[in-house]
Design an enzyme around this catalytic site. Structure first.
Site, PDB file in Angstrom:
ATOM      1  N   GLU A  76     -83.471 128.662  75.696  1.00 55.19           N
ATOM      2  CA  GLU A  76     -84.185 128.558  74.422  1.00 55.19           C
ATOM      3  C   GLU A  76     -84.142 129.858  73.628  1.00 55.19           C
ATOM      4  O   GLU A  76     -83.967 129.837  72.409  1.00 55.19           O
ATOM      5  CB  GLU A  76     -85.646 128.174  74.667  1.00 55.19           C
ATOM      6  CG  GLU A  76     -86.440 128.037  73.376  1.00 55.19           C
ATOM      7  CD  GLU A  76     -87.940 127.971  73.609  1.00 55.19           C
ATOM      8  OE1 GLU A  76     -88.661 127.856  72.604  1.00 55.19           O
ATOM      9  OE2 GLU A  76     -88.376 128.047  74.760  1.00 55.19           O
ATOM     10  N   ASP A  77     -84.298 130.984  74.314  1.00 56.01           N
ATOM     11  CA  ASP A  77     -84.532 132.248  73.609  1.00 56.01           C
ATOM     12  C   ASP A  77     -83.330 133.185  73.563  1.00 56.01           C
ATOM     13  O   ASP A  77     -83.419 134.278  73.008  1.00 56.01           O
ATOM     14  CB  ASP A  77     -85.714 132.981  74.249  1.00 56.01           C
ATOM     15  CG  ASP A  77     -87.012 132.212  74.064  1.00 56.01           C
ATOM     16  OD1 ASP A  77     -87.126 131.482  73.068  1.00 56.01           O
ATOM     17  OD2 ASP A  77     -87.906 132.327  74.921  1.00 56.01           O
TER      18      ASP A  77
END
Length: 693
Positions: A76-77
């Site tokens: 996600e990051d």
């Protein structure tokens, strides 16, 4: 923050065969990928996945779960993909990471929609591997521990509420009570800061004023049990602040009126000692009636086992006591995680029963609001126990009814329910069940879920299944109405309409199939002109507007001079197939051909009738089930006005919150006019059901 060698040593301490190189590589990977990213606290971002991995080692979870915790935010990051994870750490870790990965923020979604979509993905991933849930709960717990660093009060409140409503209950449902209590405490501090400060302040006062009273009571309990020859360990504490606040809210009492502030845990060697200890405590101190629960013989659905009782200490003070074995205590505090210890052979296989129910709810829920409602119902209610006649045990929320019980046994049984026996006696389906009830469900082959059941069922599974069945029935009825309207529309097109023209119309209107077309017509989403133009492009260009004509009703088949009346039982309107009943000395009564009252006309003469060519105007009757909220009645009246239908009579026939049922008599031109009105009612968000009667 755990250092690399410390994390590896933790895993090796309980799993000497763990792949040290792989653990080291995962640690370095997350540090490199998150790089210079910072958390709200100012700490390096990689400190978060490392701390979550540390929580996994506290639970002695397997190597793949620890690595998943280290990598759970990389997709996600950072620029990392699931394919990268699979290449570096194998398919099992990649699958777990994919399950835990939070969705990217979707700004156009409402908070409820965002939470619902996150929950939907989460539940589906959980159903495949429950380790996804364990990592996710640890992820949320660590985020809650650092929540105070987030500057935005609104964001803190949103995260806290989501934790209180979804993650803490999920922790409870899998028996991870330590996680549940800490999540609730941290969320409570954000959601109700004044109440949190007041209660924690009062508990601090009790600690300072009462001195070592908790230790003194624990010692007394241990001495009483030792004198009876029962070896135990006893520990005591003040009740959890959130638990006290919840009790104050439920009982509508002040802090001073809460009498059972103290709770004690008695840990024994054997199950037999648990019951012996209970007998001793009930002999030495008076027990509080109605406060004893035996979760050893009848465990909770999450596997929790313990004896619970409340005692009156020194005449005035109530204390709660939990009695369990050491093994029960280990499983109770960490629940499902305790079964996943790194070398256990009896790991949970697939989805447990309540989780299967949640997956069914995901499939049945219509939108974000429904999904959240049904899921909260499924995971966050106090339980009762009820039995089938053959002795099978089912756990249900307090207030559950035989309909909830039927759906808990099987969705098909719930759908076919027509009645129920509770402890051998026929009882209404809305009857709340009590602990220990034996419930026998009576089913019918042609039965189907009723909309009115939503007024009393309490389980998320039952509500989701009922709503899905009602929606399916409504869809079928709307499609049937659409086909009737389609026949009328296609008759006005200047060419014969075949299957090819219908397929072309479906494509032009960008619909899925013929049923979708009929549904769009039946639910008033398409006008007559739109359908005609889709069937035969250009066919509406010179279509004249038909002038409204008020014509008297005429009936073919009557002897000249014989009077007639339209039967009030079936309210026939022009367009219905009709038949006449003629009694001696009376006129002819006109009935719809499918009127149930025709059975009573055996002694009358039957007359074959039909409507006159230009018959217009009759009274039709409609039954509408409205949601009981402001404005719904006005919306129904507006639909009648828009469709040029005059209301002759309106009667409220049933109140069954959250619904009100009305029977409405309307002046309509013909069957097609009445059908369009029913179609428009069904298309309204204010109206749950509508049908001609």
């Amino acid at each position: 923050m755990l250092r690399q060698y410390e994390l590896v040593e933790r895993v090796k301490a309980y799993d000497p065969d763990a792949d040290e190189a792989l653990l080291n590589r995962a640690y370095v990977y997350t540090v490199q990928k998150h790089g210079s990213q910072k958390r709200a606290s100012g700490d390096p971002y990689f400190s978060h996945p490392i701390e979550v991995a540390g929580l996994m080692t506290d639970l002695k979870l397997d190597q793949d779960t620890v690595i998943t915790a280290l990598l759970h935010d990389t997709v996600e990051d950072t620029l990392t993909t699931i394919e990268d994870i699979e290449h570096q750490f194998g398919p099992d870790v990649a699958r777990l990471v994919d399950g835990v990965t939070k969705l990217s923020k979707i700004e156009q979604m409402t908070d409820d929609e965002r939470a619902a979509e996150n929950l939907r993905k989460f539940l589906l991933a959980m159903s495949e591997d429950l380790r996804v849930l364990l990592v996710k709960l640890a992820d949320r717990l660590h985020n809650m521990r650092t929540l105070h660093f987030i500057k935005s009060p609104d964001k803190r409140q949103r995260i806290a509420r989501e934790t209180m409503e979804i993650y803490a209950p999920l922790a409870e449902r899998v028996g991870m009570y330590e996680y549940m209590r800490e999540m609730q405490l941290l969320a409570f501090e954000q959601i109700e800061p004044e109440a949190y400060a007041t209660i924690t302040g009062r508990l601090e006062q009790i600690r300072s004023s009462e001195g070592g009273q908790v230790d003194a009571i624990a010692l007394k309990v241990k001495q009483a049990l030792a004198e009876a020859g029962v070896r135990v360990e006893v520990s005591g504490r003040e009740k959890h602040p959130y638990s006290i606040w919840k009790k104050m809210a439920e009982r509508h009492v002040s802090f001073e009126q809460i009498t059972d502030i103290f709770a004690f845990r008695v840990v024994t060697d054997t199950i037999e000692d648990c019951y012996r200890a209970l007998g001793v405590l009930h002999t030495v101190w008076q027990s509080v009636p109605g406060r004893f629960k035996d979760y050893i013989s009848t465990p909770k659905s999450n596997g929790y086992r313990s004896l619970h009782t409340s005692l009156i200490y020194e005449s005035t003070m109530r204390v709660e006591v939990q009695i369990r074995t050491r093994e029960m205590h280990r499983l109770n505090e960490f629940g499902l995680a305790a079964h996943w210890a790194y070398k256990q052979g009896d790991r949970p296989d697939g989805a447990v029963g309540w989780l299967r129910d949640l997956i069914e709810i995901v499939d049945a829920s219509h939108d974000a609001e429904e999904l959240l409602e049904h899921t909260r119902l499924a995971i966050y209610q106090d339980r009762i126990f009820a039995f089938t006649p053959k002795g099978a045990l089912f756990q249900l929320p307090k207030g559950a009814t035989p309909v909830d019980f039927a759906f808990a046994v099987h969705t098909d049984l719930g759908a076919q329910t027509v009645g129920a026996k509770i402890n051998g006696r026929h009882m209404p389906l809305r009857t709340p069940l009590n602990n220990g009830d034996v419930v026998e469900i009576i089913k019918g082959k042609s039965a189907e879920p009723q909309l009115s059941w939503l007024g009393f069922v309490v389980t998320g599974k039952a509500r989701a299944a009922i709503r899905r069945a009602v929606r399916q029935k409504e869809r079928e009825e709307v499609i049937a109405i659409g086909r009737m309207l389609f026949d009328d529309i296609s008759a006005r097109v200047p060419s014969k309409i075949g299957r090819k023209a219908i397929r072309a119309a479906v494509e032009r209107l960008e619909l899925e199939d013929e049923d979708a077309l009929m549904h769009a017509i039946g639910s008033a989403k398409l006008s007559d002109r739109e359908v005609m133009e889709a069937l035969v492009p250009g066919s509406t260009a010179d279509l004249p507007e038909l002038p409204a004509q008020e014509q008297a009703i005429s009936i073919k088949g009557l002897t000249p001079g014989v009077g007639f009346t339209l039967a009030p039982c079936c309210h026939p309107v022009p367009g219905d197939r009709i038949v006449g009943l003629r009694h001696r000395g009376e006129g002819v009564q006109v009935h719809a051909i499918d009127c149930l009252e025709l059975a009573s006309g055996i002694d009358a003469d039957w007359v074959d009738l039909s409507w006159g060519e230009r018959s217009k105007g009759a009274v039709g009757r409609v039954r509408a089930v409205l949601y009981h909220r402001p404005g719904t009645l006005a919306e129904m009246a507006g639909i009648f006005a828009q469709n040029n239908a005059n209301v002759i009579n309106l009667e409220l026939t049933q109140r069954d919150d959250p619904f009100h049922t009305y029977d409405v008599d309307l002046e309509v031109n013909d069957l097609m006019h009445l059908t369009r009105i029913v179609s428009a009612l069904r298309a309204s968000e204010a109206i749950a059901q509508a049908e001609r009667i």
